[in-house]
Enzyme design. Structure first.
Site, PDB file in Angstrom:
ATOM      1  N   SER A 175       5.032  61.992  42.792  1.00 34.24           N
ATOM      2  CA  SER A 175       5.501  62.223  44.162  1.00 34.24           C
ATOM      3  C   SER A 175       5.633  63.705  44.497  1.00 34.24           C
ATOM      4  CB  SER A 175       6.842  61.539  44.376  1.00 34.24           C
ATOM      5  OG  SER A 175       7.800  62.112  43.527  1.00 34.24           O
ATOM      6  N   ASP A 424      18.771  64.815  46.784  1.00 33.73           N
ATOM      7  CA  ASP A 424      17.417  65.015  46.279  1.00 33.73           C
ATOM      8  C   ASP A 424      17.197  66.504  46.073  1.00 33.73           C
ATOM      9  OD1 ASP A 424      14.789  65.271  45.668  1.00 33.73           O
ATOM     10  OD2 ASP A 424      14.003  64.250  47.445  1.00 33.73           O
ATOM     11  N   HIS A 427      12.441  67.050  45.196  1.00 33.00           N
ATOM     12  CA  HIS A 427      11.365  67.246  46.170  1.00 33.00           C
ATOM     13  C   HIS A 427      11.726  68.396  47.115  1.00 33.00           C
ATOM     14  CE1 HIS A 427      10.919  63.157  44.615  1.00 33.00           C
ATOM     15  NE2 HIS A 427       9.651  63.507  44.610  1.00 33.00           N
TER      16      HIS A 427
END
Ligand SMILES: *[C@@H]1O[C@H](CO)[C@@H](O)[C@H](O)[C@H]1NC(C)=O
Ligand SMILES: *[C@@H]1O[C@H](CO)[C@@H](O)[C@H](O)[C@H]1NC(C)=O
Ligand SMILES: *[C@@H]1O[C@H](CO)[C@@H](O)[C@H](O)[C@H]1NC(C)=O
Ligand SMILES: *[C@@H]1O[C@H](CO)[C@@H](O)[C@H](O)[C@H]1NC(C)=O
Length: 451
Positions: A175, A424, A427
């Protein structure tokens, strides 16, 4: 995939504070580091990655794959892997000036801001749309990367499309690879609106086409690059995988023919209990504590998977002669004051400065070591390439730049309200510092075509 919710309290007995305090103690850190990776740090990294696997490696970040928590890592020597025979040369990408390493430098203010917004790029995924999800500090988009001794121009979509016109470029990875693709898509969409040509049922493989330049942009999902399968117990996934270093993941490898550029990356799925195989035989495991199975270490597993991928590319029969392969180096996470499930977060609003830079290089030795092994494997693959036509192997060496950007992650602003309380820090926001990866990419491709 089976999904269930996580119970945050299930791991509350883990010694996070201890981890954190130890990791912050530089003296202890460097001391223990000399004898191998500190178990404490592996621990921390393991937990960090847990976060990623729970939340975001799924294309649907609202679901969690069922995973067990990583068991306590015992300190074990990493198995010696065969040393490479030739010392790797530092790989440098120059822009005009031969002495300039594009990837070594600092972030400097650039009030021009980001090159796109959520209005001008309609493909920003919710999970990375930080402004839409409540982030109000905007300074984190007002920086550009300044290499020591030269300039890195900001991404120009027209120049990029001119270079890649009529060509095919694919990202291969997890990802975080996807994060880069999404950023590139936004940057390019400022020049030309892409057509969404193909996506598979799980949205793991996707193809975009830019009609007026006839450029095809693709992403191929691969967690480990090599063949892998999840270990099952009573028909449910354990979150541990069997990795086969002698077998490539055909799902991406079979798609190489016809490509002009391929950007390969992997790392975050290695931070968990995995079982390592060669020739069908179990040779060891990672984050494990099992009788008769040697703990080989994350570095070993990551190294062998990159080695396999590059070996495959070197020997690829159907691949275009001029295909350019880029290895994108490790993208660091930035949890502070805890792990993902113990309130750790990343709420800084500006990059680390230069003084902090030195400190970071000490603190983040482990991350830098992952970068180094990736570059070493690239160099090894160059040396071992015995083909008539040498493959073009390049590096997108983003690790050092991104270590300085704790302010670039979605943190709490990642648009999943029921996950409130989790951050998060893996990312990157769009727009955000990840857009610089395409500044690097353009510079590397320009050099490739001699522009
Ligand atoms: C904005 O970008 C232009 C062109 O790239 C550059 O010359 C200028 O210095 C930038 N402005 C600021 C405030 O950084
Ligand atoms: C577009 O590019 C592909 C290769 O990516 C090529 O096969 C095709 O002929 C091109 N089409 C046109 C109209 O130039
Ligand atoms: C698998 O299922 C059996 C029968 O239901 C049960 O006894 C066993 O504990 C389960 N194993 C695991 C690891 O959950
Ligand atoms: C950032 O997070 C830390 C804890 O991780 C907290 O102590 C601090 O108040 C936060 N800062 C802001 C500006 O929210």
């Amino acid at each position: 995939m089976k999904t269930n919710t996580i119970n945050p309290s299930s791991s509350s007995s883990l010694p996070y504070d201890k981890i954190h305090n130890n990791a912050r103690n530089h003296k202890n850190f460097t001391k223990s580091y000399k004898n191998g990776v500190p178990p404490i740090l592996l621990w921390f990294l393991g937990l960090t990655s847990c976060f990623s696997l729970f939340l975001l490696y799924s294309t649907n970040p609202f679901h969690f794959s069922s995973q067990q928590h990583i068991q306590q890592q015992q300190q074990k020597e990493e198995r010696q892997f065969p040393p490479i025979t030739t010392r790797p040369h530092p790989i440098k990408q120059q822009s005009g000036d031969d002495k300039c390493d594009l990837f070594k430098g600092k972030w400097v203010p650039d009030l021009n801001g980001s090159q796109y917004t959520a209005n001008s790029c309609t493909t920003i995924p919710e999970s990375k749309n930080c402004f839409k999800n409540g982030r109000i500090d905007i300074d984190f988009v007002n920086w550009r990367w300044k290499p020591e001794g030269c300039e890195l121009p900001r991404f120009d979509p027209h120049t990029f499309l001119k270079i890649v016109g009529g060509k095919k470029l694919a990202f291969v990875g997890d990802s975080v690879a996807r994060n880069h693709m999404e950023s590139l898509l936004c940057l390019l969409s400022q020049a030309e609106v892409p057509m969404d040509v193909h996506k598979d049922s799980e949205d793991r493989f996707r193809t975009w086409h830019f009609p007026s330049s006839n450029f095809t942009l693709m992403i191929f999902w691969s967690k480990f690059l090599v063949k892998s399968e999840e270990r099952m117990v009573n028909n449910s996934g354990t979150g541990s995988f069997n990795l086969h270093f002698d077998k490539i993941d055909e799902k991406w490898a079979s798609k190489l023919p016809g490509l002009d550029y391929v950007i390969v990356s992997t790392a975050h799925w290695f931070f968990r209990k995995n079982y390592l195989y060669e020739q069908g035989k179990l040779i060891g495991c990672v984050y494990c504590d099992e009788p008769n199975t040697p703990e080989l270490g994350l570095n070993y597993a990551l190294r062998m998977s990159i080695r396999s991928a590059l070996k495959y590319i070197n020997n690829c029969k159907g691949c275009k002669k001029n295909m350019v392969t880029l290895i994108r180096t490790f993208s660091p996470a930035h949890f502070e004051n805890g792990a993902w499930d113990t309130g750790g977060g990343c709420n800084r609003t500006s990059p680390h400065g230069e003084e902090k830079g030195k400190e970071i290089e000490m603190e983040k030795r482990f991350e830098l070591e992952l970068r180094e092994l990736q570059i070493e494997e690239l160099e090894r693959a160059r040396i071992e390439d015995k083909g008539e036509e040498k493959r073009k192997l390049r590096v997108l060496d983003i690790t050092r730049a991104m270590l300085m950007r704790p302010d670039g992650h979605p943190g709490e602003f990642w648009g999943n309200k029921w996950m409130k309380g989790y951050n998060d820090c893996v990312h990157w926001c769009l727009p955000g510092p990840v857009d610089a990866w395409s500044d690097f990419l353009l510079a590397v491709l320009q050099k490739e075509v001699g522009l």
